[in-house]
Design a protein around this motif. Structure first.
Motif, short mmCIF file in Angstrom:
data_model
loop_
_atom_site.label_atom_id
_atom_site.label_comp_id
_atom_site.label_asym_id
_atom_site.label_seq_id
_atom_site.Cartn_x
_atom_site.Cartn_y
_atom_site.Cartn_z
N ASP A 163 0.86 -1.18 0.00
CA ASP A 163 0.00 0.00 0.00
C ASP A 163 0.90 1.23 0.00
O ASP A 163 1.47 1.60 1.03
N LEU A 164 1.06 1.84 -1.16
CA LEU A 164 2.03 2.92 -1.34
C LEU A 164 1.38 4.30 -1.27
O LEU A 164 0.30 4.52 -1.82
N THR A 165 2.07 5.21 -0.60
CA THR A 165 1.71 6.63 -0.61
C THR A 165 2.89 7.39 -1.17
O THR A 165 4.02 7.24 -0.67
N ILE A 166 2.65 8.18 -2.20
CA ILE A 166 3.76 8.85 -2.90
C ILE A 166 3.79 10.34 -2.57
O ILE A 166 2.77 11.02 -2.58
N TYR A 167 4.99 10.82 -2.29
CA TYR A 167 5.24 12.25 -2.12
C TYR A 167 6.39 12.63 -3.06
O TYR A 167 7.40 11.91 -3.13
N ALA A 168 6.22 13.73 -3.76
CA ALA A 168 7.27 14.20 -4.67
C ALA A 168 7.71 15.59 -4.22
O ALA A 168 6.87 16.45 -3.94
N TRP A 169 9.01 15.81 -4.17
CA TRP A 169 9.57 17.05 -3.63
C TRP A 169 10.47 17.72 -4.66
O TRP A 169 11.29 17.07 -5.30
N SER A 170 10.29 19.02 -4.81
CA SER A 170 11.14 19.81 -5.72
C SER A 170 11.46 21.15 -5.06
O SER A 170 10.63 21.69 -4.32
N ASP A 171 12.65 21.66 -5.31
CA ASP A 171 13.01 22.98 -4.76
C ASP A 171 12.75 24.10 -5.76
O ASP A 171 13.11 25.25 -5.52
N CYS A 172 12.11 23.77 -6.88
CA CYS A 172 11.83 24.77 -7.92
C CYS A 172 10.34 25.14 -7.89
O CYS A 172 9.49 24.35 -8.31
N THR A 173 10.03 26.33 -7.40
CA THR A 173 8.63 26.76 -7.31
C THR A 173 8.02 26.98 -8.69
O THR A 173 6.80 26.88 -8.85
N ILE A 174 8.84 27.27 -9.69
CA ILE A 174 8.33 27.48 -11.05
C ILE A 174 7.76 26.16 -11.59
O ILE A 174 6.67 26.13 -12.18
N VAL A 175 8.48 25.07 -11.39
CA VAL A 175 8.00 23.76 -11.84
C VAL A 175 6.71 23.39 -11.12
O VAL A 175 5.75 22.90 -11.73
N LEU A 176 6.65 23.65 -9.82
CA LEU A 176 5.44 23.36 -9.05
C LEU A 176 4.26 24.18 -9.56
O LEU A 176 3.11 23.70 -9.56
N SER A 177 4.51 25.40 -10.01
CA SER A 177 3.45 26.23 -10.57
C SER A 177 2.98 25.67 -11.91
O SER A 177 1.78 25.63 -12.20
N TRP A 178 3.92 25.23 -12.74
CA TRP A 178 3.54 24.62 -14.02
C TRP A 178 2.69 23.37 -13.79
O TRP A 178 1.72 23.13 -14.53
N LEU A 179 3.03 22.59 -12.78
CA LEU A 179 2.29 21.37 -12.50
C LEU A 179 0.89 21.65 -11.98
O LEU A 179 0.03 20.77 -11.99
N ALA A 180 0.64 22.88 -11.53
CA ALA A 180 -0.69 23.26 -11.06
C ALA A 180 -1.63 23.60 -12.23
O ALA A 180 -2.83 23.66 -12.06
N TYR A 181 -1.05 23.81 -13.41
CA TYR A 181 -1.84 24.11 -14.60
C TYR A 181 -2.30 22.83 -15.28
O TYR A 181 -1.72 21.76 -15.09
N SER A 182 -3.31 22.97 -16.10
CA SER A 182 -3.66 21.89 -17.01
C SER A 182 -2.60 21.88 -18.12
O SER A 182 -2.23 22.94 -18.64
N PRO A 183 -2.06 20.71 -18.50
CA PRO A 183 -1.05 20.65 -19.56
C PRO A 183 -1.50 21.32 -20.86
O PRO A 183 -0.68 21.84 -21.62
N ALA A 184 -2.82 21.32 -21.12
CA ALA A 184 -3.32 21.92 -22.35
C ALA A 184 -3.08 23.42 -22.40
O ALA A 184 -3.09 24.02 -23.48
N GLN A 185 -2.87 24.05 -21.26
CA GLN A 185 -2.65 25.50 -21.21
C GLN A 185 -1.20 25.88 -21.46
O GLN A 185 -0.91 27.05 -21.64
N LEU A 186 -0.30 24.88 -21.43
CA LEU A 186 1.13 25.16 -21.48
C LEU A 186 1.70 24.89 -22.87
O LEU A 186 1.17 24.09 -23.64
N LYS A 187 2.79 25.55 -23.18
CA LYS A 187 3.46 25.36 -24.46
C LYS A 187 4.01 23.93 -24.55
O LYS A 187 4.14 23.24 -23.55
#
Length: 432
Positions: A187-211
């Motif tokens: 029974d797995l629980t996944i957490y992903a960590w990044s120190d780049c706030t820009i990447v985290l902001s991109w991931l908050a968008y729908s991919p269709a909105q991004l280049k």
């Protein structure tokens, strides 16, 4: 003979296993007095067999070096430039310390519930990903162990650092996918960590909105790691940092951040504090974020709070129609609780119930334009900095923002359906 067999190591799958200590080690047999050529560099590096990537911080140095040699267009047996020769001989001598490294073989998994914590990072030369298992035992003790890591050198075509950070996150998603495949019984629980706030902001968008470059990679990432699993980590606590920059063997042996992960993973109180205070707070006005958003999309970020039931529902569903129908049945239930004597309808939602649920979702999505909404409500003009000023918006009878150009609708519903799942709202540039 029995004592010798206990103290000796056994070669298992290319690694050396020490039964007495139950540890794994590496052994690299390098030639004496080597010639400093591209052929020799490749020969020596290929002797490091590291299937799990546990030596990633050291191996990435050689990957970066070999990329430099390739760019110099040297023949296989040409002598290396003096500067690179000195660097190579220094790193080569450092490899002699490799047998001192002893890695525990056992990764504890006494319970069925295991947390996987993945970290990613990037530098201008390489990007990396590393995954740890975290298990909380019945007595409250916590076990953390490194599972695997991967590195890639940065592409020859120059990319911005945020894009390389995104490539690191994509590499992490691939690594987690392979680990999940081997732990299907857990029974797995996944957490992903990044120190780049820009990447985290991109991931908050729908991919269709991004280049295309960013959109394609965010789509792949979110298939493996849902957006609610992503967290921000400071650079000093990010173990993937050393794997993107390189670390010698002598330094790596005692580098506890790499072998055991951040200290707060092993402290439940610190972990919970980190978990609740690590959401991305990057401003959408950041030009590096906006530069990757398609020109025909205008978006406002909605801060997700775990206290809002609508936000919880958003994290669990990505279908616009499913969100409408789920909320429709919830609103019907609330209405029946308030009015027990009301006439019962069929099990299927009525047109009015669907319309009411749709309006409620649109109102929730437009919360990102709350300041503009309040100005319009007070019959005051929008400021020049407002993202809506060019659309001549007004508030309709349902308290929704509409576009004056086409009063029939101001929001492209098909676009909003994908945007809602990204916790942001889309506003059609054409009002259609």
């Amino acid at each position: 003979m029995g004592i010798e067999s206990v103290n000796s190591s056994v070669k298992v799958l290319g690694l050396h296993w020490h039964p007495k200590k139950d540890t794994l080690s590496y052994n690299v047999n390098l030639a004496k007095n080597p010639s400093c050529t591209k052929r020799q560099v490749l020969s020596d590096v290929s002797r490091i067999f590291d299937p799990l990537g546990l030596l990633a911080p050291t191996v990435v140095q050689f990957k970066i070096l070999f990329q430099k040699l390739w760019l110099l267009n040297l023949n296989w047996d040409d002598e290396l430039p003096k500067k690179l020769t000195d660097k190579w001989l220094k790193w080569r001598a450092d490899l002699e310390n490799l047998p001192q490294l002893q890695i525990p073989r056992l990764v504890e998994s006494d319970t069925d519930k295991i947390e996987l914590h993945g970290f990613s990072d990037a530098s201008t030369k390489a990007y990396s990903a590393v995954v740890y298992s975290r298990m909380v035992k019945d007595d409250g003790t916590i076990s953390v162990a490194i599972l695997a890591a991967k590195t890639r050198v940065a592409p020859l075509k120059q990319q911005s650092l945020p894009r390389l950070e995104l490539c690191g996150s994509f590499l992490l998603s691939q690594l987690l996918q392979s680990i999940k495949a081997g732990l299907k019984h857990k029974d797995l629980t996944i957490y992903a960590w990044s120190d780049c706030t820009i990447v985290l902001s991109w991931l908050a968008y729908s991919p269709a909105q991004l280049k295309m470059f960013v959109g394609n990679r965010t789509a792949e990432i979110l298939e493996t790691i849902p957006k609610h699993a992503w967290r921000h980590v400071d650079s000093k606590s990010n173990p993937a940092d050393c794997a993107s920059r390189g670390l010698g063997v002598s330094e790596l042996i005692d580098f506890q951040l790499w072998w055991k992960g951040p200290s707060w993973l092993r402290d439940q109180d610190q972990f919970l504090v980190k978990l609740n205070n690590s959401h991305n707070c990057s401003s959408l006005s950041d030009k590096r974020i906006q530069s990757e958003i398609k020109a025909n999309c205008l978006a406002a970020q909605v801060i997700v709070t775990t206290d809002n039931p609508l936000d919880k529902l958003l994290n669990r569903n990505s279908s616009w129609l499913k969100l409408i129908h789920t909320l429709g049945y919830v609103l019907r239930f609330i209405h029946r609780m308030k009015h027990p004597s009301s006439k019962r309808t069929s099990t299927a939602l009525t047109f009015d119930e669907i319309k009411s649920a749709r309006i409620r979702w649109l109102q929730h999505a437009q919360a990102g334009f709350q300041q503009d909404f309040q100005l319009l409500l007070a019959n005051k003009p929008l400021g020049n900095q407002s993202k809506l000023v060019n659309f001549s918006p007004f508030i309709d009878k349902d308290n929704l923002l509409r576009n004056m150009r086409t009063e029939s609708t101001c929001i492209l519903e098909s676009h909003l359906s994908s945007s809602l799942s990204g916790n942001d709202i889309g506003f059609s540039a054409h009002g259609t």
